[in-house]
Design an enzyme around this catalytic site. Sequence first.
Site: not given
Ligand code: MEV
Length: 309
Positions: A104, A106-107, A97, A148, A101-102
């Site tokens: 997407s 970067a993948a 999605p 990420d 927050g998964l």
């Molecule tokens: C976001 O997925 C994670 C945070 O720690 C930001 C980051 O690490 O760049 C909030």
Amino acid sequence: MTTATAPGKIILLGEHAVVYGRAAIAVPVWQVTATATVVSTSPGSGCHVILPNLREEFALRSAGDDQPIAHVARLALAQMGAPADPDWRITLESDIPMAGGLGSGAALSTALVRALFAHGGRALAPAQVSALVYESERHYHGTPSGIDNTVIAWGMPIWFVRGAAPEPFAPGAPLSLLIADSGIAAPTRETVSDVRRGWEAEPARYEAIFNEIGALTRAARGAIEAGDAAALGPLFDANQAALEALGVSSAPLERMIAAARAAGALGAKLSGGGRGGNVIALVHPEHAAPVAHALTAAGAVRVIETVVR
Ligand code: MEV
């Protein structure tokens, strides 16, 4: 034809504190993936990128550098020593999605970099993939910690400290997780800058919370390596309390977290930037169905079940 894939990701513990030098743990989510396919085309046709999910298609030579995929492709081709506009057709597909927050973006970039190098007959270590993808993340997201791109490039659970070599590690036993999307868009950039303002105003209080999160993350690594889900659950709950103290939680996320705990989750917390985005719940596999149901009833728009191995 060359194909490469990359998984989604989720942060287990340590978000936000990781920006201030504390450790965080992230895991790949292989239930959702991005795939890049590269095919050589006729001489002189140039490089074309096709994004079927977005119904988008562009010629690399005419794309601006503000097109994230074009930007990563140029970085990768330059590092490979390949022509800037090879006669290649690149297709990028993903069932991760978007903006959920998964990881997407970067993948997709990771799959692209891998496929380009493989098509050019070049091998690439995870650390090199991660560094290339980080460059593009930085271009678009300011100063991400790099967690990420790191976990997605390694495809394994990662112990991550900013500026240090990442440490991939293996759980002592499989861990069952539910990832519930609140459906609320909350740009990470905003929560990260709110935490920055809080830290500037009250440095001692924020540093103490970051230290607490760092200690919880360290304890969690021990529990994960020991395969001890019962010990890990309360660490999720304590990390959630610390994130609430940082001001990055929200009532909708807390409703989902409470519902997951009441339905039998061993622990639950927000994951990632917070305010919106995802909640994660650690479960015994036999409780996955009732906890997923409770999360949906509490407002989740999507629940993904994953097993961390
Ligand atoms: C976001 O997925 C994670 C945070 O720690 C930001 C980051 O690490 O760049 C909030």
